[in-house]
Design a protein around this motif. Structure first.
Motif, PDB file in Angstrom:
ATOM      1  N   ALA A 202      -4.453   6.857  10.635  1.00 11.37           N
ATOM      2  CA  ALA A 202      -3.393   6.561   9.267  1.00 11.37           C
ATOM      3  C   ALA A 202      -4.341   6.014   8.336  1.00 11.37           C
ATOM      4  N   THR A 203      -3.866   6.592   6.989  1.00 15.55           N
ATOM      5  CA  THR A 203      -4.609   6.378   6.018  1.00 15.55           C
ATOM      6  C   THR A 203      -3.653   5.893   4.719  1.00 15.55           C
ATOM      7  N   TRP A 204      -4.304   4.956   3.724  1.00 13.35           N
ATOM      8  CA  TRP A 204      -3.348   4.308   2.865  1.00 13.35           C
ATOM      9  C   TRP A 204      -4.387   3.764   1.594  1.00 13.35           C
ATOM     10  N   VAL A 205      -3.614   3.678   0.527  1.00 12.33           N
ATOM     11  CA  VAL A 205      -4.568   3.196  -0.574  1.00 12.33           C
ATOM     12  C   VAL A 205      -3.935   1.986  -1.224  1.00 12.33           C
ATOM     13  N   ASN A 206      -4.485   1.203  -1.811  1.00 13.64           N
ATOM     14  CA  ASN A 206      -4.161   0.172  -2.666  1.00 13.64           C
ATOM     15  C   ASN A 206      -5.536  -0.809  -3.078  1.00 13.64           C
ATOM     16  N   ALA A 207      -5.550  -1.428  -4.108  1.00 18.41           N
ATOM     17  CA  ALA A 207      -6.641  -2.093  -4.595  1.00 18.41           C
ATOM     18  C   ALA A 207      -6.211  -3.379  -4.743  1.00 18.41           C
TER      19      ALA A 207
ATOM     20  N   VAL B 281       1.948  -0.101   6.627  1.00 17.09           N
ATOM     21  CA  VAL B 281       0.775  -1.183   6.227  1.00 17.09           C
ATOM     22  C   VAL B 281       1.183  -2.100   5.520  1.00 17.09           C
ATOM     23  N   ARG B 282       0.713  -3.284   5.580  1.00 15.89           N
ATOM     24  CA  ARG B 282       0.991  -4.213   4.348  1.00 15.89           C
ATOM     25  C   ARG B 282      -0.426  -4.826   3.896  1.00 15.89           C
ATOM     26  N   ALA B 283      -0.522  -5.119   2.744  1.00 12.07           N
ATOM     27  CA  ALA B 283      -1.796  -5.717   2.079  1.00 12.07           C
ATOM     28  C   ALA B 283      -1.746  -6.975   2.030  1.00 12.07           C
TER      29      ALA B 283
ATOM     30  N   PRO C 241       0.861  -1.181   0.049  1.00 10.46           N
ATOM     31  CA  PRO C 241       0.004   0.237  -0.032  1.00 10.46           C
ATOM     32  C   PRO C 241       0.796   1.137  -0.022  1.00 10.46           C
ATOM     33  N   THR C 242       0.278   2.523  -0.298  1.00  8.66           N
ATOM     34  CA  THR C 242       0.952   3.819  -0.289  1.00  8.66           C
ATOM     35  C   THR C 242       0.206   4.464   1.047  1.00  8.66           C
TER      36      THR C 242
ATOM     37  N   SER D 129     -10.141  -4.190   7.328  1.00  8.88           N
ATOM     38  CA  SER D 129     -10.687  -4.319   5.898  1.00  8.88           C
ATOM     39  C   SER D 129     -10.565  -2.775   5.157  1.00  8.88           C
ATOM     40  N   GLY D 130     -10.569  -1.870   5.805  1.00 11.12           N
ATOM     41  CA  GLY D 130     -10.612  -0.457   5.460  1.00 11.12           C
ATOM     42  C   GLY D 130      -9.414   0.046   5.133  1.00 11.12           C
TER      43      GLY D 130
END
Length: 83
Positions: free
Chosen positions: A19-24, A70-72, A4-5, A51-52
């Protein structure tokens, strides 16, 4: 999956932040929070499964610097750590 970023923390107070991150394309995220560059972890935030794409982190000590990563995860496994 790709890592994630992580975005800069928001809603920062003396005892917490968001804490906030993005990944799909993933089914879970794993949040870690540390005050010593991840040699140890804040209680309750050592690979906390979520999950969010955001999480309020609370119970911090005022005047102490914290980092988060964070890890995805998905059916293929778990990513490397975020930035």
């Amino acid at each position: 999956p790709p890592p994630p970023t992580a975005s800069p923390a928001t809603a920062v107070t003396t005892t917490g932040f968001t804490a906030t991150w993005v990944n799909a394309g993933v089914t879970a995220y794993y949040l870690a929070v540390s005050q010593d560059n991840f040699a140890t972890f804040l209680a309750g935030y050592n690979n906390l499964e979520l999950s969010g794409t955001s999480q309020v982190v609370s119970g911090l000590t005022a005047g102490t610097a914290y980092k988060y990563r964070v890890r995805a995860g998905n059916v293929s496994g778990v990513s490397a750590n975020s930035n």
